[in-house]
Design a protein around this motif. Structure first.
Motif, PDB file in Angstrom:
ATOM      1  N   ILE A   1      -4.199 -17.484  47.156  1.00 12.83           N
ATOM      2  CA  ILE A   1      -3.911 -17.191  46.191  1.00 12.83           C
ATOM      3  C   ILE A   1      -3.679 -16.860  44.838  1.00 12.83           C
ATOM      4  CG2 ILE A   1      -0.922 -17.828  45.629  1.00 12.83           C
ATOM      5  CD1 ILE A   1      -1.119 -17.454  48.797  1.00 12.83           C
ATOM      6  N   SER A   2      -3.502 -15.912  44.410  1.00 14.44           N
ATOM      7  CA  SER A   2      -3.689 -16.131  42.530  1.00 14.44           C
ATOM      8  C   SER A   2      -2.692 -16.042  41.961  1.00 14.44           C
ATOM      9  CB  SER A   2      -3.994 -13.834  42.869  1.00 14.44           C
ATOM     10  OG  SER A   2      -2.467 -13.450  42.934  1.00 14.44           O
ATOM     11  N   ASP A   3      -3.555 -16.532  41.017  1.00 15.24           N
ATOM     12  CA  ASP A   3      -2.935 -16.763  39.618  1.00 15.24           C
ATOM     13  C   ASP A   3      -1.954 -16.239  39.269  1.00 15.24           C
ATOM     14  OD1 ASP A   3      -4.477 -19.103  39.895  1.00 15.24           O
ATOM     15  OD2 ASP A   3      -5.663 -18.002  37.578  1.00 15.24           O
ATOM     16  N   GLU A   4      -1.538 -15.055  39.374  1.00 17.50           N
ATOM     17  CA  GLU A   4      -0.981 -13.790  39.414  1.00 17.50           C
ATOM     18  C   GLU A   4       0.666 -14.016  40.463  1.00 17.50           C
ATOM     19  OE1 GLU A   4      -3.778 -12.407  36.848  1.00 17.50           O
ATOM     20  OE2 GLU A   4      -3.745 -12.743  39.618  1.00 17.50           O
ATOM     21  N   GLU A   5       0.501 -14.760  41.088  1.00 17.47           N
ATOM     22  CA  GLU A   5       1.697 -14.838  42.550  1.00 17.47           C
ATOM     23  C   GLU A   5       2.112 -16.941  42.438  1.00 17.47           C
ATOM     24  OE1 GLU A   5      -0.210 -12.578  46.914  1.00 17.47           O
ATOM     25  OE2 GLU A   5      -1.430 -14.846  45.702  1.00 17.47           O
ATOM     26  N   LEU A   6       1.443 -16.831  41.926  1.00 22.35           N
ATOM     27  CA  LEU A   6       1.532 -18.186  41.613  1.00 22.35           C
ATOM     28  C   LEU A   6       2.521 -18.455  40.239  1.00 22.35           C
ATOM     29  CD1 LEU A   6      -1.359 -20.845  41.612  1.00 22.35           C
ATOM     30  CD2 LEU A   6       0.703 -21.348  43.160  1.00 22.35           C
ATOM     31  N   GLN A   7       1.917 -17.719  39.349  1.00 18.84           N
ATOM     32  CA  GLN A   7       3.913 -17.774  38.445  1.00 18.84           C
ATOM     33  C   GLN A   7       4.400 -16.996  38.365  1.00 18.84           C
ATOM     34  OE1 GLN A   7       2.590 -18.309  34.873  1.00 18.84           O
ATOM     35  NE2 GLN A   7       4.604 -17.636  34.381  1.00 18.84           N
TER      36      GLN A   7
ATOM     37  N   GLY B   1       6.513 -19.699  40.347  1.00 17.54           N
ATOM     38  CA  GLY B   1       7.349 -20.118  39.189  1.00 17.54           C
ATOM     39  C   GLY B   1       8.250 -19.971  38.536  1.00 17.54           C
ATOM     40  N   ASP B   2       8.293 -17.925  38.220  1.00 24.07           N
ATOM     41  CA  ASP B   2       9.365 -18.039  37.225  1.00 24.07           C
ATOM     42  C   ASP B   2      10.321 -17.995  37.804  1.00 24.07           C
ATOM     43  OD1 ASP B   2       7.808 -17.545  34.953  1.00 24.07           O
ATOM     44  OD2 ASP B   2       6.829 -15.532  35.722  1.00 24.07           O
ATOM     45  N   THR B   3      10.422 -16.811  40.007  1.00 17.05           N
ATOM     46  CA  THR B   3      11.487 -16.998  40.577  1.00 17.05           C
ATOM     47  C   THR B   3      11.819 -18.897  40.694  1.00 17.05           C
ATOM     48  OG1 THR B   3      10.774 -15.526  42.097  1.00 17.05           O
ATOM     49  CG2 THR B   3      12.866 -16.677  42.748  1.00 17.05           C
ATOM     50  N   PHE B   4      11.741 -19.556  40.800  1.00 17.35           N
ATOM     51  CA  PHE B   4      12.239 -20.742  40.725  1.00 17.35           C
ATOM     52  C   PHE B   4      12.881 -21.464  39.760  1.00 17.35           C
ATOM     53  CE2 PHE B   4      12.208 -25.801  40.760  1.00 17.35           C
ATOM     54  CZ  PHE B   4      12.841 -25.673  41.763  1.00 17.35           C
ATOM     55  N   ARG B   5      11.860 -21.262  38.447  1.00 14.52           N
ATOM     56  CA  ARG B   5      12.912 -21.375  38.038  1.00 14.52           C
ATOM     57  C   ARG B   5      14.173 -20.892  36.578  1.00 14.52           C
ATOM     58  NH1 ARG B   5       7.801 -21.914  36.045  1.00 14.52           N
ATOM     59  NH2 ARG B   5       7.218 -19.918  34.921  1.00 14.52           N
ATOM     60  N   LEU B   6      14.305 -19.295  37.408  1.00 15.36           N
ATOM     61  CA  LEU B   6      15.499 -18.723  37.284  1.00 15.36           C
ATOM     62  C   LEU B   6      16.642 -18.878  38.641  1.00 15.36           C
ATOM     63  CD1 LEU B   6      13.749 -14.767  36.705  1.00 15.36           C
ATOM     64  CD2 LEU B   6      15.219 -16.601  34.821  1.00 15.36           C
ATOM     65  N   GLU B   7      15.664 -19.417  39.826  1.00 12.87           N
ATOM     66  CA  GLU B   7      17.090 -19.798  40.382  1.00 12.87           C
ATOM     67  C   GLU B   7      17.593 -21.380  40.126  1.00 12.87           C
ATOM     68  OE1 GLU B   7      14.747 -19.905  44.171  1.00 12.87           O
ATOM     69  OE2 GLU B   7      15.243 -17.501  44.783  1.00 12.87           O
TER      70      GLU B   7
ATOM     71  N   GLY C   1       3.082 -27.130  45.958  1.00 12.61           N
ATOM     72  CA  GLY C   1       4.314 -26.813  45.845  1.00 12.61           C
ATOM     73  C   GLY C   1       4.020 -25.189  46.437  1.00 12.61           C
ATOM     74  N   PHE C   2       4.251 -24.628  45.759  1.00 16.55           N
ATOM     75  CA  PHE C   2       4.539 -23.703  45.290  1.00 16.55           C
ATOM     76  C   PHE C   2       3.419 -22.741  45.725  1.00 16.55           C
ATOM     77  CE2 PHE C   2       6.423 -23.414  41.010  1.00 16.55           C
ATOM     78  CZ  PHE C   2       7.974 -23.466  41.778  1.00 16.55           C
ATOM     79  N   ARG C   3       2.321 -23.158  46.002  1.00 16.60           N
ATOM     80  CA  ARG C   3       1.037 -22.857  46.182  1.00 16.60           C
ATOM     81  C   ARG C   3       0.837 -22.808  48.103  1.00 16.60           C
ATOM     82  NH1 ARG C   3      -4.309 -22.203  44.434  1.00 16.60           N
ATOM     83  NH2 ARG C   3      -3.390 -23.480  42.704  1.00 16.60           N
ATOM     84  N   VAL C   4       0.785 -23.462  49.069  1.00 21.74           N
ATOM     85  CA  VAL C   4       1.382 -24.128  49.706  1.00 21.74           C
ATOM     86  C   VAL C   4       1.918 -22.922  50.538  1.00 21.74           C
ATOM     87  CG1 VAL C   4       1.813 -25.895  51.591  1.00 21.74           C
ATOM     88  CG2 VAL C   4       0.706 -26.887  49.956  1.00 21.74           C
ATOM     89  N   ALA C   5       3.931 -22.546  49.749  1.00 24.37           N
ATOM     90  CA  ALA C   5       4.697 -22.229  50.298  1.00 24.37           C
ATOM     91  C   ALA C   5       3.683 -21.031  50.380  1.00 24.37           C
ATOM     92  CB  ALA C   5       5.976 -22.172  49.289  1.00 24.37           C
ATOM     93  N   LEU C   6       3.032 -20.455  49.327  1.00 23.26           N
ATOM     94  CA  LEU C   6       2.734 -18.329  49.478  1.00 23.26           C
ATOM     95  C   LEU C   6       1.817 -18.674  50.799  1.00 23.26           C
ATOM     96  CD1 LEU C   6       2.679 -18.526  45.791  1.00 23.26           C
ATOM     97  CD2 LEU C   6       4.090 -17.342  47.142  1.00 23.26           C
ATOM     98  N   LEU C   7       1.350 -19.680  50.586  1.00 23.10           N
ATOM     99  CA  LEU C   7      -0.432 -19.164  52.039  1.00 23.10           C
ATOM    100  C   LEU C   7       0.204 -19.856  53.695  1.00 23.10           C
ATOM    101  CD1 LEU C   7      -3.053 -22.240  50.475  1.00 23.10           C
ATOM    102  CD2 LEU C   7      -2.865 -20.084  51.152  1.00 23.10           C
ATOM    103  N   THR C   8       1.963 -20.523  53.594  1.00 23.49           N
ATOM    104  CA  THR C   8       2.141 -20.514  54.059  1.00 23.49           C
ATOM    105  C   THR C   8       2.994 -19.066  54.852  1.00 23.49           C
ATOM    106  OG1 THR C   8       2.597 -22.646  54.162  1.00 23.49           O
ATOM    107  CG2 THR C   8       3.969 -21.495  55.895  1.00 23.49           C
ATOM    108  N   ASN C   9       3.353 -18.728  54.164  1.00 17.63           N
ATOM    109  CA  ASN C   9       3.725 -16.964  54.593  1.00 17.63           C
ATOM    110  C   ASN C   9       2.428 -16.751  54.981  1.00 17.63           C
ATOM    111  OD1 ASN C   9       6.508 -18.080  53.630  1.00 17.63           O
ATOM    112  ND2 ASN C   9       6.706 -17.036  52.138  1.00 17.63           N
ATOM    113  N   LYS C  10       1.408 -16.357  53.832  1.00 17.46           N
ATOM    114  CA  LYS C  10      -0.238 -15.957  54.035  1.00 17.46           C
ATOM    115  C   LYS C  10       0.079 -15.691  55.540  1.00 17.46           C
ATOM    116  CE  LYS C  10      -1.148 -14.281  49.828  1.00 17.46           C
ATOM    117  NZ  LYS C  10      -2.513 -13.863  48.963  1.00 17.46           N
TER     118      LYS C  10
END
Length: 276
Positions: free
Chosen positions: A78-84, A87-93, A119-128
């Motif tokens: 997962i790239s730093d951009e994907e993590l960011q 995180g931005d989506t979570f904060r808005l929600e 938590g974001f990293r694991v969720a993104l990795l799971t999807n990938k």
């Protein structure tokens, strides 16, 4: 969800809760309620054990560990951009629009920024990982199991006795009685009783097998004969069918394939037996 006795809570008639309970509270004036300390990690684990929830949480933890191991094996990152972005989506929600709101939320959750990010990293990795394993199989699986992913708007009346169920069916068909009114009067299921029978829109695959099998070929508006499950006797009405487009359910198809793969590989231990 349990209702809380908050400071500004009131009774249905509009009266203030503390005013109404003043006589009862007077007897406790001499007691000083001690400050409730924050639960430690050990406290949380102890609670999970005594509430018999440790097994289900352990399974989820083991799934995360498996995902991390497989992603390392397949060189999925997962790239730093994907993590960011996550995180931005979570904060808005969650309306965490500033640093102070975010830090306050983290403190309430008793987690660090590192925990949050992981938590974001694991969720993104799971999807990938799902995409890596099954992305090429989604189309063919969907075409072969299209009906499995149909959604249905469903109403029901749930009763415990077959005789009662048959009487209700007769009333609906022969006397043209209101399904909604009968659900309000007779249904033992809270959701169906409170909503005049309507229990929502569900994927066919989410329903109990006994129900899914019976309604699969039913037409809109059709009232189904009582179906027996472990909950009782279900009188069902098909409100509307929603054919699923692959673009709408692709993530669910991936999850279905992923779960089937885990189950077939016997990845997890039977924790129900381990913790008995």
């Amino acid at each position: 969800m349990a209702e809380s006795l908050e400071k500004n809570a009131s009774f249905p008639n509009g009266g203030n809760l503390h005013t109404e309970l003043a006589p009862e509270l007077e007897s406790t004036d001499k007691f000083v309620l001690p400050e409730i300390a924050l639960a430690t990690n050990e406290d949380v684990i102890a609670y999970l054990r005594r509430s018999h929830k440790i097994a289900e949480i352990t399974v989820l933890a083991e799934r995360d560990a498996l995902v991390l191991s497989l992603c390392e094996q397949f060189d999925i990152t997962i790239s730093d951009e994907e993590l960011q972005a996550a995180g931005d989506t979570f904060r808005l929600e969650h309306k965490l629009l500033g640093a102070s709101e975010t830090l306050a939320w983290l403190q309430k959750q008793q987690i660090s920024v590192e925990d949050w990010t992981q938590g974001f990293r694991v969720a993104l990795l799971t999807n990938k990982l799902k995409e890596h394993l099954f992305g090429d199989s989604v189309d063919s699986h969907y075409l072969s199991n299209r009906n499995h992913y149909k959604r249905v708007a469903l109403s029901q009346i749930l009763v415990s006795d077959l005789t009662d169920a048959l009487k209700i069916i007769y009333t609906i068909r022969e006397e043209n009685a209101s399904f909604c009114a009968l659900a309000l009067e007779h249904s033992k299921g809270k959701q169906s009783r409170d909503n005049g029978g309507f229990v929502g829109i569900r994927f066919l695959s989410e329903l109990m097998p006994e129900i899914a099998q019976v309604i699969a070929l039913a037409k809109e508006g059709e009232v189904i004969e009582p179906v027996q499950t472990k909950l009782g006797y279900h009188i069902l009405r098909i409100e509307k069918w929603f054919p699923a487009e692959l673009s709408e359910i692709r993530e669910q198809v991936l999850e279905t394939l992923f779960q089937a793969w885990l189950k077939a590989g016997s990845v997890f231990v039977d924790h129900a037996e381990r913790y008995q």
